[in-house]
Design a protein around this motif. Sequence first.
Motif, PDB file in Angstrom:
ATOM      1  N   UNK A 174      63.521  31.452  45.039  1.00 23.82           N
ATOM      2  CA  UNK A 174      63.256  31.144  43.591  1.00 23.82           C
ATOM      3  C   UNK A 174      61.903  30.459  43.713  1.00 23.82           C
ATOM      4  N   UNK A 175      60.904  30.880  44.175  1.00 19.79           N
ATOM      5  CA  UNK A 175      59.493  30.489  44.118  1.00 19.79           C
ATOM      6  C   UNK A 175      58.817  30.271  42.593  1.00 19.79           C
ATOM      7  N   UNK A 176      58.176  29.410  42.468  1.00 22.31           N
ATOM      8  CA  UNK A 176      57.596  29.177  41.236  1.00 22.31           C
ATOM      9  C   UNK A 176      56.210  30.123  41.078  1.00 22.31           C
ATOM     10  N   UNK A 177      56.056  30.626  39.794  1.00 14.06           N
ATOM     11  CA  UNK A 177      54.797  31.531  39.577  1.00 14.06           C
ATOM     12  C   UNK A 177      54.014  30.476  38.817  1.00 14.06           C
ATOM     13  N   UNK A 178      54.437  29.805  37.852  1.00 17.42           N
ATOM     14  CA  UNK A 178      53.535  29.137  36.841  1.00 17.42           C
ATOM     15  C   UNK A 178      52.862  27.836  37.852  1.00 17.42           C
ATOM     16  N   UNK A 179      53.803  27.345  38.829  1.00 18.67           N
ATOM     17  CA  UNK A 179      53.509  26.153  39.552  1.00 18.67           C
ATOM     18  C   UNK A 179      52.416  26.548  40.612  1.00 18.67           C
ATOM     19  N   UNK A 180      52.270  27.827  40.856  1.00 23.61           N
ATOM     20  CA  UNK A 180      51.667  28.383  41.829  1.00 23.61           C
ATOM     21  C   UNK A 180      50.134  28.930  41.219  1.00 23.61           C
ATOM     22  N   UNK A 181      50.343  29.390  39.982  1.00 25.09           N
ATOM     23  CA  UNK A 181      49.115  30.043  39.452  1.00 25.09           C
ATOM     24  C   UNK A 181      48.335  28.924  38.783  1.00 25.09           C
ATOM     25  N   UNK A 182      49.100  27.883  38.096  1.00 23.23           N
ATOM     26  CA  UNK A 182      48.544  26.678  37.466  1.00 23.23           C
ATOM     27  C   UNK A 182      47.400  27.258  36.283  1.00 23.23           C
ATOM     28  N   UNK A 212      52.604  40.414  47.654  1.00 23.48           N
ATOM     29  CA  UNK A 212      52.700  39.968  46.501  1.00 23.48           C
ATOM     30  C   UNK A 212      51.344  39.908  45.964  1.00 23.48           C
ATOM     31  N   UNK A 213      51.158  39.713  44.494  1.00 27.91           N
ATOM     32  CA  UNK A 213      50.136  39.796  43.687  1.00 27.91           C
ATOM     33  C   UNK A 213      50.429  38.719  42.726  1.00 27.91           C
ATOM     34  N   UNK A 214      49.709  37.532  42.636  1.00 25.60           N
ATOM     35  CA  UNK A 214      50.124  36.602  41.706  1.00 25.60           C
ATOM     36  C   UNK A 214      49.026  36.100  40.988  1.00 25.60           C
ATOM     37  N   UNK A 215      49.208  35.272  40.010  1.00 29.20           N
ATOM     38  CA  UNK A 215      47.823  34.698  39.271  1.00 29.20           C
ATOM     39  C   UNK A 215      48.094  35.166  37.957  1.00 29.20           C
ATOM     40  N   UNK A 216      49.193  35.990  37.424  1.00 30.12           N
ATOM     41  CA  UNK A 216      49.348  36.185  35.935  1.00 30.12           C
ATOM     42  C   UNK A 216      49.314  35.112  35.018  1.00 30.12           C
ATOM     43  N   UNK A 217      49.916  33.992  35.664  1.00 29.95           N
ATOM     44  CA  UNK A 217      50.148  32.834  34.892  1.00 29.95           C
ATOM     45  C   UNK A 217      49.334  31.921  34.915  1.00 29.95           C
ATOM     46  N   UNK A 218      47.821  32.261  35.400  1.00 30.00           N
ATOM     47  CA  UNK A 218      46.791  31.210  35.615  1.00 30.00           C
ATOM     48  C   UNK A 218      46.576  30.850  34.276  1.00 30.00           C
ATOM     49  N   UNK A 219      46.742  29.487  33.794  1.00 30.37           N
ATOM     50  CA  UNK A 219      46.377  28.832  32.628  1.00 30.37           C
ATOM     51  C   UNK A 219      45.160  27.883  32.517  1.00 30.37           C
TER      52      UNK A 219
END
Lengths: 172, 489
Positions: free
Chosen positions: B481-489, B163-170
């Motif tokens: 159903x993991x969260x992207x937004x909650x993870x990337x913050x 996985x590569x996450x962080x796209x919704x890092x706000x």
Amino acid sequence: MRKELFAGLVLPPLTEASPGADDALLAALGPEFERATRRRLGRSLAIREVDAGSCNGCELEIHALGNAFYDLERFGIRFVASPRHADLLLVTGPVTRHMREALERTWTAVPAPKWVVAAGNCACDGGLFQESPACLGGVDAILKADLRIKGCPPRPVELLRGLLTLLEAAQR
Amino acid sequence: MPLTHLIADQYPVTTAPWPRFRVDRESWSRAAQTLASGEVSLVSLWAEPGQVHLALLDEAASPAEIAILSLACPEGHFPSVGAHHAPAIRLERTIRDLFGLEPAGAPDIRPWLDHGQGASYRFLGAEGPGLHQVPVGPVHAGIIEPGHFRFTVHGETVVRLEERLGYVHRGLEGLLAGAPLDRAIRLAGRASGDSTVAYALAFARAAEAALGIEAPARAASIRAVMAELERLANHLGDIGAIANDAAFALMLAHCGILRERVLRTADEVFGHRLMMDRIAIGGVATDLTGAGLRHIRALTTYVRRYFPGLVQLYDRTASLQDRTVGTGIAKPDLVRRFAAGGFIGRASCRAFDVRRALPYPPYDRLAFEMPVRGEGDVNARVWIRILEVEQSLALIDRILERLPDGPVATSLPAIDGTGREGVALVEGFRGDIFAWLSLDGEGRVARCHLRDPSWFQWPLLEAAIEGNILADFPLCNKSFNCSYAGHDL
């Protein structure tokens, strides 16, 4: 299973009356939109949705448009899997730095004529994330939005009203 | 008592309700090893300029205990926890990205939430004859959050998923720093839209702990009603969506109706479909009226009547079972090591639920069953959700039966110019949400850390998909159903 299918045949539909177009939104649509849509859209609208940094609240409500109460497809509006099949990009979120490129590339892949709708406060103007260095602001920071649907998140009926406004404008 | 043993002779800091201690590098490393031994679980690992914090949970203690260790890093580095305990790796990569503190001896120092500009990212290798890669995302075919999945497959079979996450890092934690409390709780409520009640609750409880106040009994009950409605809406939606990913759209249609009814009830009773901004610090923003009570009762009655038929439909459709049984197994030992919460944990033997282990009002006075299964496959995760729907319905009824009278908010105390700290752990629909909050002398947020349950669930998805066919990924992914937004913050 047979019981469920049978029930579907005898029970009345849940689908509700259409909310109709929104005059304010209609007025906000550019003349360019009207010119191009008349030829192009007819009574169908293919939407590619892009989450460009949303908390997912807007996506949940966009999803709800497909349920039996709103039944989006009866209006000829449908969500498509590829930007190549889309007339319209529906964008949510305060476009994050990390989503900028993906959003631009998705937009490039949509064939012209094409439109952008900003859904939710974040996509309209950055919302609560306006001051974040990790975000670029509303959709306008990258693409020019043709229509803005406010709300945090907008209720499904508000989203539907916005999309119907587009179709209405296209038919004039 | 592993926790007290770890922090003996260290320096306590005033925080509530669980203690925080300034420790030296030796104790920090000892904590990392204790995590690796499995005696304690990782709650979170985070930083602020010049120091790192480690929150630990002793599940075996009764009641469970939490302690926080803090280590000053004047030279800009700290002993890596990830070197001993894999669940800490991504958290350390984040600390490195956002605070520039180096985890010394870390096994993986690739950036995580910081994508840099134009820099290429090195994916982990998997090479051999017949293997090829399938890149997916960040923009997916459906209406879902952005993230990138790099599959290495052999024919149909997934050999490796990265996985590569962080796209919704706000930059959410950055925005929280310096924010007044009323703005901060609105921000916290937008960490992950599907868990807005749980996040606002976690933030409010941490703030209340810091301020030394408690929400009135009536507010606590109303909060729990909102939290259970949120759980209900998410579980109902997801049960349908999982079936839909197995091409069984009938279930999605029916579950979608139930979910919509829950959201409409929430809208009528609390004025917002997702119940955003309904929890305030010190209580709730909306009281429950007599009409509201009737709406909620009508909803639970309706779901109770409608839902069993759908459960039967799920359980008796062989073609659907064929896709969910034995698919995407999250192994119990891995789940335990990662201390994965929520239905993912409980579908793989981990009997942990904050409402039980570290109960907060009104759960401290409510009896309910905590469903646990051991198979750890998609089917088990569906079943935990089914059983939790039933538990939530029962909980809502019981809370409403004995809804206390009285005020729904308590006033905030005057700020006396000194900083304060508070911590909270709350059970969201997805699992345990952790919040740590420090307030400055003027009552603004000095620093806030929120940890989504997904941090310890995303890595398990990588493991669960291994050996399954690529076509079953949507099914596995949705059942997590993991969260992207909650993870990337």
